[in-house]
Design an enzyme around this catalytic site. Structure first.
Site, short mmCIF file in Angstrom:
data_model
loop_
_atom_site.label_atom_id
_atom_site.label_comp_id
_atom_site.label_asym_id
_atom_site.label_seq_id
_atom_site.Cartn_x
_atom_site.Cartn_y
_atom_site.Cartn_z
CB SER A 165 -7.69 3.70 3.54
OG SER A 165 -6.82 3.10 4.50
CE LYS A 199 -3.73 2.11 2.76
NZ LYS A 199 -4.53 1.94 4.01
CB SER A 213 -7.92 0.92 6.43
OG SER A 213 -8.57 2.13 6.66
#
Length: 478
Positions: free
Chosen positions: A158, A82, A182
């Site tokens: 996220s 990420k 997330s």
């Protein structure tokens, strides 16, 4: 074996294949990179692909396996990172046009460093909302990330890019971050597994502006892969002062044993506080019945969990204000408007407001600690809904304001720092995945992983494969 087959194998299966000489890390890297390139135009899971580096590392891995001397436990396994976490040699822009790509980018985050040491092949950096601030994945920098099962829907966030990449075969392992759900939110929406470990089990550096709400966690096709990944990344790093000491044992080895005798509390709606979609409720209940059939003692029981959303907002919005504190007015103008709004609110809180929220958090942790004296595991839906329209923070027409309104099962357990995982347990009538959440007492990550593994072994849980033709199976440009 076809490229598509290679992209759907777990990390455990890939390692077995390397060991047996069925296929090589180069075969797998090429297949995964092709898959990533083909899915990108439709799903938008990546900020950047690192294909040249990936193939170079795969060739090194191929030689190591040929010699019978793999460098580590993940040698040759594709992984994505990420774009919140530092990765040496590549910019970490955190979904923001306010972050400059200039610089040498010479340092790995602790989890990324462990992957590098163990020979993992880095496929690319995955998308995130700006600074990871919300439960869906869209940003001024990279646009909207879409759901592999229906591109008109959100992938969640996220860590939405990470979830979409795993679901579509662009690497079996992904690193995500979780400050309020997330890794669990997008994993549930995309039909894969994700674990938010006990806080501090996976070191984090630089420290998150969201403080001790923020965890790093594995996102994978199943629980066995997550246990393998946690064994690699869940080791101390001196750069994180709040990191835990060495794990008590191997999480991969702890997968066996099943759930017979486990004391399970099943809370379908947190005592009626949450309105859960009927299809979600039904799928979760069927999975809970599966747990009982496997020998767990299941009781319908609710934790003493008065909704702590106001306290969470104080902590979360203050963190957002902190992460953007040093931006110039020109840079602030580039921010996501929703992020600007919560930053302004967070900047107005006083130290006493913040400490009052910490008091709520500590009391919540105390109550959950007492709850787990009676129950080994809490089971809830991961989310009360399935994936909604892409490009919005809340479902249209819901009357909701912020993403926390539709994530009441996830963010409380960031406040308590407990391990929590989402397991795919079915779909709704539209084919959209449903997730079940498993929560254990702090430091009992092994219980979460063992229970999830038992559900996979019994066929109660399984990755929800996107429909044929989804995620850019068409060649790029068509």
């Amino acid at each position: 074996m076809s490229d598509l087959d290679l992209t759907r194998l777990t990390a455990v299966r890939l390692l077995d294949g390397y060991r047996a000489g069925e296929f090589s890390p180069v075969d797998v890297a090429r297949a995964v990179l092709e898959r990533a390139e083909r899915m990108q135009p439709e799903v938008n899971a990546f900020v950047r692909l690192t294909g040249e580096d990936a193939l170079a590392r795969a060739r090194e891995s191929e030689e190591q396996w040929r010699r019978g001397a793999p460098r580590g436990r993940l040698d040759g396994v594709p992984v994505t990172v990420k774009d919140i976490l530092l990765m040496r040699g590549h910019p970490t822009l955190r979904g923001s046009r306010a972050v400059l790509a200039d610089g040498r980018w010479e340092e790995d985050a602790p989890s990324v460093a462990r992957l590098r040491e163990h020979g993992a092949v880095f496929v690319g950096k995955t998308t995130t909302p700006e600074f990871g601030w919300k439960g869906v994945t869209d940003s001024p920098l990279s646009g909207v990330t879409r759901n592999p099962h229906d591109p008109s829907r959100t992938a969640g966030g996220s860590s939405g890019g990470a979830a979409a990449a795993v679901a579509l075969g662009a690497g079996p392992l992904a690193l995500g971050t979780d400050g309020g759900g997330s890794v669990r939110i997008p994993a549930a929406f995309c039909g894969i597994f994700a674990l938010k470990p006990t806080y501090g089990r996976v070191p984090l550096y630089p420290a998150s502006a969201f403080g001790t709400l923020a965890h790093v966690g594995p996102m994978t096709r199943d629980a066995a892969d997550a246990a393998l990944l946690l064994d690699v990344i869940g080791t101390p790093d001196a750069r994180d002062w709040s990191a835990l000491g060495p794990a008590p044992g191997s999480y991969e080895k702890a997968l066996t044993g099943g759930v017979r005798g486990l004391r399970v509390a099943y809370s379908p709606s947190l005592g009626g506080q949450v309105a859960v979609a009927p299809a979600v409720a039904a799928a979760v209940r069927r999975a809970v019945e599966g747990l009982a059939e496997l020998g767990a003692y299941v009781t319908e029981a609710d934790p003493d969990l008065t909704d702590p959303v106001d306290a969470f907002h104080t902590l979360w919005f203050s963190g957002a204000a902190r992460v953007t504190q040093r931006l110039s007015e020109r840079q602030r103008a580039l921010l996501d408007p929703g992020l600007r709004e919560i930053c302004a609110r967070g900047a107005r809180y006083s130290a006493l407001d913040y400490l009052a929220a910490v008091d709520v958090r500590m009391d919540l942790g105390r109550r959950m600690g007492r709850f787990h004296e009676s129950y080994d595991l809490l089971v809830t839906p991961t989310l009360p809904i399935t994936a909604f329209e892409a490009g919005v923070e809340v479902p249209k027409g819901s009357g909701q304001r912020r993403w926390t309104a539709w994530t009441p099962f996830t963010y409380p357990f960031n406040m308590t720092q407990q391990p929590a995982a989402t397991v795919p347990v079915g779909t709704d009538a539209s084919g959209l995945p449903v997730g079940l959440q498993l929560v254990a007492a702090r430091h009992h990550d092994d219980v979460v992983l063992r229970t999830a593994h038992a559900l996979y072994e019994a066929g109660v849980a399984s990755v929800v494969e996107p429909p044929a033709g989804a995620g850019g199976l068409r060649p790029c440009g068509t």
